[in-house]
Motif scaffolding. Sequence first.
Motif, PDB file in Angstrom:
ATOM      1  N   UNK A  66      36.341  39.534  53.679  1.00  4.54           N
ATOM      2  CA  UNK A  66      37.339  40.340  52.936  1.00  4.54           C
ATOM      3  C   UNK A  66      36.415  41.369  51.852  1.00  4.54           C
ATOM      4  N   UNK A  67      35.812  40.542  50.942  1.00  2.27           N
ATOM      5  CA  UNK A  67      35.086  41.221  49.986  1.00  2.27           C
ATOM      6  C   UNK A  67      34.273  42.226  50.583  1.00  2.27           C
ATOM      7  N   UNK A  68      33.412  42.045  51.651  1.00  2.00           N
ATOM      8  CA  UNK A  68      32.403  42.943  52.173  1.00  2.00           C
ATOM      9  C   UNK A  68      33.185  44.111  52.891  1.00  2.00           C
ATOM     10  N   UNK A  69      34.420  43.861  53.393  1.00  4.97           N
ATOM     11  CA  UNK A  69      35.076  44.929  53.951  1.00  4.97           C
ATOM     12  C   UNK A  69      35.740  45.960  52.856  1.00  4.97           C
ATOM     13  N   UNK A  70      35.863  45.381  51.656  1.00  2.44           N
ATOM     14  CA  UNK A  70      36.457  46.167  50.490  1.00  2.44           C
ATOM     15  C   UNK A  70      35.079  47.135  49.884  1.00  2.44           C
ATOM     16  N   UNK A  71      33.862  46.452  49.957  1.00  2.00           N
ATOM     17  CA  UNK A  71      32.445  46.808  49.477  1.00  2.00           C
ATOM     18  C   UNK A  71      32.028  48.068  50.233  1.00  2.00           C
ATOM     19  N   UNK A  78      31.103  57.003  50.668  1.00  2.00           N
ATOM     20  CA  UNK A  78      31.511  57.466  49.360  1.00  2.00           C
ATOM     21  C   UNK A  78      31.279  58.899  49.409  1.00  2.00           C
ATOM     22  N   UNK A  79      29.938  59.365  49.521  1.00  2.00           N
ATOM     23  CA  UNK A  79      29.566  60.783  49.349  1.00  2.00           C
ATOM     24  C   UNK A  79      30.522  61.637  50.262  1.00  2.00           C
ATOM     25  N   UNK A  80      30.527  61.153  51.641  1.00  2.00           N
ATOM     26  CA  UNK A  80      31.330  62.013  52.796  1.00  2.00           C
ATOM     27  C   UNK A  80      32.786  62.286  52.122  1.00  2.00           C
ATOM     28  N   UNK A 100      49.934  56.074  53.011  1.00  2.00           N
ATOM     29  CA  UNK A 100      48.955  55.480  53.980  1.00  2.00           C
ATOM     30  C   UNK A 100      48.565  53.932  53.382  1.00  2.00           C
ATOM     31  N   UNK A 101      48.229  53.955  52.205  1.00  2.00           N
ATOM     32  CA  UNK A 101      48.114  52.408  51.642  1.00  2.00           C
ATOM     33  C   UNK A 101      49.163  51.503  51.898  1.00  2.00           C
ATOM     34  N   UNK A 125      40.388  50.951  51.735  1.00  2.00           N
ATOM     35  CA  UNK A 125      39.460  51.168  50.685  1.00  2.00           C
ATOM     36  C   UNK A 125      38.782  52.647  51.184  1.00  2.00           C
ATOM     37  N   UNK A 126      38.922  53.110  52.469  1.00  2.00           N
ATOM     38  CA  UNK A 126      38.502  54.356  52.688  1.00  2.00           C
ATOM     39  C   UNK A 126      39.583  55.331  52.380  1.00  2.00           C
ATOM     40  N   UNK A 127      40.799  55.071  52.469  1.00  2.00           N
ATOM     41  CA  UNK A 127      41.801  55.973  51.589  1.00  2.00           C
ATOM     42  C   UNK A 127      41.658  56.061  50.214  1.00  2.00           C
ATOM     43  N   UNK A 128      41.128  54.907  49.484  1.00  4.27           N
ATOM     44  CA  UNK A 128      40.953  54.775  48.161  1.00  4.27           C
ATOM     45  C   UNK A 128      39.996  56.033  47.547  1.00  4.27           C
ATOM     46  N   UNK A 129      39.033  56.228  48.563  1.00  8.06           N
ATOM     47  CA  UNK A 129      37.901  57.000  48.487  1.00  8.06           C
ATOM     48  C   UNK A 129      38.376  58.602  48.085  1.00  8.06           C
TER      49      UNK A 129
END
Length: 684
Positions: A66-71, A78-80, A100-101, A125-129
Amino acid sequence: MSSPGRAVPRRKPPHVLANAPFRRLWTAMSVCSLGDWLNIIALTALAGNLTRDAGFQTQSLAIGGVFIAKMLPAILLGPLAGAVADRFDRRLTMFLADLLRFALVLSIPVIGSYQWIVIATFLVECVNLFWVPAKDATVPNLVPKDRLEEANQLNLLVTYGTAPVAAVLFAVLSVAMDFVGSAAPSFSGQPTDIALVVNALAYLVSAVLIFTLRDIPKGHARQGAPSVLRQIVEGWRFVGANQVVRGLVIGMLGAFAAGGAVVGVAKAYVEAQQGGDAAYGTVFGAVFVGMAFGMFFGLRLLSGLSRRRLFGLAIVSAGLVLAAIALIHNLVIVVMLTVLLGACAGIAWIIGYTTIGLEVEDGLRGRTFAFLQSLARVVLLLVVAFAASLAGLFGSHPFTIGAMSYTFDGSHLVLLIGSVVAVVVGALALKQMDDRRGIPISVDLIAALRGVRFEPEQDEQPRGMFVAFEGGEGSGKTTQSRLLAIWLRDQGFDVVQTREPGSTKVGMRLRAILLDSTHQGLSARSETLLYAADRAEHVEKVIRPALYRGAMVVCDRYVDSSLAYQGAGRDLDKDEVAKVNAWATGGLVPDLTVLIDVPPSVGLRRHASPADRIESEPMDFHERVRREFRALAAANPDRYLVVDGTLPQGEVTRLIQDRVREILPDPVPTDAEANTGTIPAIKD
């Protein structure tokens, strides 16, 4: 109508939260932060619950997943994501991201499989970006520039301050669900499911708040915002050349890693101790509660201890507490130790953050803090993911010692490794940054616990003598100080004749500012601080070294001039002026102060050249200065010699020599006065 010279009270500026658009955005950020922390707790608890029957190893690896999926999204995408997010309307971006979240988090308890937990976590986490860059770019457009720092402090408060709130909320929900389950056995609701529903609702509330916020500009967000990886690479370039900053950064990351180790294995650790979701939420929240206590109260409890020493000691202490947590199998004690661990980490973090702000120049400070924040995030996620995975790979190993059984599993191993790392990092930071070498740490710490700062006795005391000359304009003090210096040299003494301001390279520049009549607009406080700055440099570079080698120092003006001219003449608080100068001089006081007293009307007539900035002040100013000099002398007659400056020059010289002869280290012949030549009077 206010009386002359009386300061008109300023209106206190409104709090930044009085700004309605920012207040709405900040509320949305607070709700989102609470949801983010609740998401972490609920997902790791759910992953542990779903794999509980598969054994300790599988359970730990599941939590680590779970933590790896968050990281991964922040590092890989991140840059994209930042580049794409820059091209959308910020308000619309945040609104859609919250929706979406909301949908993704709500789907997790509905589907209920571990595989979907990992997938949904990655997508969230992708949406958080997209949400975070839009938020960061919006804040500067909603608050004035002079309130941006205050706004950022509030943002930081909700970013970390909502963590213990989320932990308490999760614990309360867990206890409530357990109570309902025991009262109604047919009830099948799980605390993690309820927590995720609350988490999803938090994102929905944020979406509503953002949708109703019409003041967000439609322009693009920050262009060219550096990625996390780029910030880290550039940051090392900035801090790599500064040993203190480098040590601070490494120490702060070590403290963060120690807290991350606890978070990473907390669920598996609590499960091994027969604790439920409520216990897990309590342990999770204890870390952040401790950090808050450390940041706000730790420095006050040890105010007498050097900040650099306290920084290293806090990290070492965190390591020792972490070792105790690893070896003790009692949840109540572990929670208390976890609060202490968080306090140590909080102390280290706030000291490091403050010191970096002081050590790094203004042009690099923003990038250094951005680098630190990015690296701290990556380190925290890496440690959390690595800790849970390592704990799972190590497994559980029960053994028996006599009649006592003891289980040593992967969570204990991770905590012990973290404790060793913290102790080593703290010791290195203490070694590199110690600013009180030669003073035992134990002595320093005991004094700090008593609320005082330990100051060692000076082995070497000044062997020379310090005589200062004071007086108003045209009093003749400059001439008399030269005559005394010549007389002392004739007796065979090493004499340093000096003056204020202007006896150092820095002082010469300050003198030009202070006495130049073109600088009439200089404020009284600025004038006081400039004189104190000259005096601090003068004492450190000229007076104190001369006294330590045994010289006689004769100085034209010293601290009492500031008390008279700035304190009385400029009508400033004399106690404040005295405190500033006592700090600037390190408390150095003359052995004798010679006050040559002359009425201002007489002294000012003695000047033939154009008046400088001080001499050109009105007569009542100089009268106040004279009264203050006389008051200082009357309050300390043992240190002062007051001489009537209207007497003939030879008589003034004789009176001064008679008094100085009384305090000289060696007897001076009574006929020494005959060796004193006549020096033409010069301008004071």
